[in-house]
Design a protein around this motif. Structure first.
Motif, PDB file in Angstrom:
ATOM      1  N   LEU A  78      -2.073   7.362   3.860  1.00 13.79           N
ATOM      2  CA  LEU A  78      -2.446   6.428   4.918  1.00 13.79           C
ATOM      3  C   LEU A  78      -1.236   5.553   5.231  1.00 13.79           C
ATOM      4  CD1 LEU A  78      -5.843   5.360   3.299  1.00 13.79           C
ATOM      5  CD2 LEU A  78      -5.382   7.374   4.719  1.00 13.79           C
ATOM      6  N   ILE A  79      -0.706   5.692   6.444  1.00 11.41           N
ATOM      7  CA  ILE A  79       0.537   5.024   6.807  1.00 11.41           C
ATOM      8  C   ILE A  79       0.298   4.156   8.040  1.00 11.41           C
ATOM      9  CG2 ILE A  79       2.945   5.365   7.487  1.00 11.41           C
ATOM     10  CD1 ILE A  79       2.554   8.280   6.259  1.00 11.41           C
ATOM     11  N   LEU A  95      -7.445  -2.083   2.415  1.00  5.64           N
ATOM     12  CA  LEU A  95      -7.247  -0.786   1.760  1.00  5.64           C
ATOM     13  C   LEU A  95      -7.538  -0.883   0.266  1.00  5.64           C
ATOM     14  CD1 LEU A  95      -4.064   0.228   3.719  1.00  5.64           C
ATOM     15  CD2 LEU A  95      -6.185   1.568   3.682  1.00  5.64           C
ATOM     16  N   THR A  96      -7.125  -1.973  -0.347  1.00  6.70           N
ATOM     17  CA  THR A  96      -7.422  -2.186  -1.764  1.00  6.70           C
ATOM     18  C   THR A  96      -8.916  -2.368  -1.981  1.00  6.70           C
ATOM     19  OG1 THR A  96      -5.250  -3.185  -2.112  1.00  6.70           O
ATOM     20  CG2 THR A  96      -6.936  -3.640  -3.760  1.00  6.70           C
ATOM     21  N   ALA A  97      -9.562  -3.144  -1.103  1.00  4.04           N
ATOM     22  CA  ALA A  97     -11.002  -3.384  -1.219  1.00  4.04           C
ATOM     23  C   ALA A  97     -11.805  -2.104  -1.085  1.00  4.04           C
ATOM     24  CB  ALA A  97     -11.455  -4.398  -0.164  1.00  4.04           C
ATOM     25  N   ASN A  98     -11.267  -1.137  -0.335  1.00  5.55           N
ATOM     26  CA  ASN A  98     -11.974   0.124  -0.136  1.00  5.55           C
ATOM     27  C   ASN A  98     -11.564   1.202  -1.135  1.00  5.55           C
ATOM     28  OD1 ASN A  98     -13.879  -0.027   2.245  1.00  5.55           O
ATOM     29  ND2 ASN A  98     -12.044  -0.974   3.114  1.00  5.55           N
ATOM     30  N   PHE A 105      -1.323   4.699   0.122  1.00  2.07           N
ATOM     31  CA  PHE A 105      -1.085   4.061   1.420  1.00  2.07           C
ATOM     32  C   PHE A 105       0.270   3.369   1.459  1.00  2.07           C
ATOM     33  CE2 PHE A 105      -3.453   0.777  -0.975  1.00  2.07           C
ATOM     34  CZ  PHE A 105      -2.622  -0.328  -0.814  1.00  2.07           C
ATOM     35  N   LYS A 106       0.761   3.208   2.691  1.00  4.91           N
ATOM     36  CA  LYS A 106       2.008   2.476   2.938  1.00  4.91           C
ATOM     37  C   LYS A 106       1.831   1.665   4.209  1.00  4.91           C
ATOM     38  CE  LYS A 106       5.620   4.676   4.619  1.00  4.91           C
ATOM     39  NZ  LYS A 106       6.841   5.526   4.734  1.00  4.91           N
ATOM     40  N   ILE A 107       2.016   0.358   4.124  1.00  2.00           N
ATOM     41  CA  ILE A 107       1.961  -0.510   5.285  1.00  2.00           C
ATOM     42  C   ILE A 107       3.358  -1.096   5.506  1.00  2.00           C
ATOM     43  CG2 ILE A 107       0.909  -2.532   6.362  1.00  2.00           C
ATOM     44  CD1 ILE A 107      -1.030  -0.234   5.905  1.00  2.00           C
ATOM     45  N   VAL A 108       3.905  -0.839   6.674  1.00  2.00           N
ATOM     46  CA  VAL A 108       5.255  -1.278   7.007  1.00  2.00           C
ATOM     47  C   VAL A 108       5.171  -2.490   7.930  1.00  2.00           C
ATOM     48  CG1 VAL A 108       7.431  -0.633   8.108  1.00  2.00           C
ATOM     49  CG2 VAL A 108       6.143   1.062   6.762  1.00  2.00           C
ATOM     50  N   TYR A 109       5.883  -3.537   7.572  1.00  2.00           N
ATOM     51  CA  TYR A 109       5.969  -4.723   8.422  1.00  2.00           C
ATOM     52  C   TYR A 109       7.099  -4.495   9.417  1.00  2.00           C
ATOM     53  CZ  TYR A 109       6.652  -9.683   9.646  1.00  2.00           C
ATOM     54  OH  TYR A 109       6.793 -10.884  10.314  1.00  2.00           O
TER      55      TYR A 109
END
Length: 255
Positions: A78-79, A95-98, A105-109
């Motif tokens: 999940l990106i 994402l952590t809660a789910n 997963f990777k979330i890019v700022y």
């Protein structure tokens, strides 16, 4: 899938602890057309489901499609990329809660763009302002002005190949508040190379027609389309519900 009501004050107030029905014809976030195509991409995935959400906000479609893929027994990648720092926090939290682990997963700022560059993103209060538009290829003068006024964050802009590590993408979700056509055309070489399906939010009939002509000319197949809905205000269209288009890349689907 869990979502915190505080992500959308005024819309989800007082709905803590409730479970929604199937979104027919819609729920508070999206209608059946967008839901159906996103889940269609999950159904078509094999072994691993990889999704990239541009302007991911709180991670809506990462969570939705990730939860469905997990129920199918697929591995998930999940990106998301998001230019609002507060919304990046929302995405990581959701994402952590789910139940997704950091290796899933990777979330890019930052923001997505055809090449590595600098972009400016408006400063806003998380949860109250959605749909902000970045300024791409910021000049040194624009960057200096942004730093002086504090009205914009100076962010990195990342190409699609860098976000996805050069691997095929089962679903690319694009909803960038009117910039869809320009983004598609500027990034099409990478999209054509890596993306199996793309789900595009549209914000005018002009944009819808432009995307349709361009994508058909490039050999992509339109699998789903629901036009935007608008009212008239002083003889001009006033968008009330965004449109959606779902496109299939025939050259990648067998890979």
């Amino acid at each position: 899938m869990k979502v915190s009501p505080r992500y959308f004050p005024g819309i989800l107030d007082g709905r803590q602890g409730t479970i929604e029905a199937i979104p027919i014809p819609a729920n508070w976030h999206a209608d059946i057309a967008e839901w159906a195509y996103a889940l269609h991409a999950v159904d078509a995935a094999k072994e691993t489901f990889r999704v990239v959400e541009l302007g991911c906000g709180w991670g809506c479609w990462l969570n939705n499609t990730g939860a469905a893929a997990r129920r199918r027994g697929l591995k998930v990648e999940l990106i998301g990329i998001e230019g609002d720092e507060g919304h990046v926090g929302f995405a990581l939290e959701s994402l952590t809660a789910n139940g997704f682990s950091p290796d899933q997963f990777k979330i890019v700022y930052g923001v997505a763009a055809p090449k590595r560059s600098k972009a400016l993103f408006p400063v806003a209060e998380p949860g109250k302002h959605w749909g902000s538009e970045p300024i791409f290829d910021a000049t040194s003068q624009q960057i200096a002005e942004a730093e002086r006024t504090g009205r914009y964050h100076v962010l990195e802009a990342y190409p699609l190949a860098e976000l996805a590590g050069g691997r095929p993408i089962d679903l690319l979700h694009i909803d960038i508040q009117g910039g869809e056509t320009d983004f598609l055309k500027a990034n099409f070489d990478e999209i054509n190379r890596y993306v199996r399906r793309t789900l595009i939010g549209t914000h005018s009939r002009v944009i819808e027609g432009d995307i349709m002509r361009f994508m058909l000319d490039q050999g992509w197949k339109l699998e789903m389309e629901r036009p935007c809905i608008f009212g008239l205000a002083d003889g001009r269209p006033n968008i009330q519900v965004d449109g959606v288009q779902g496109w299939l890349n025939g050259r990648l689907i067998a890979q």
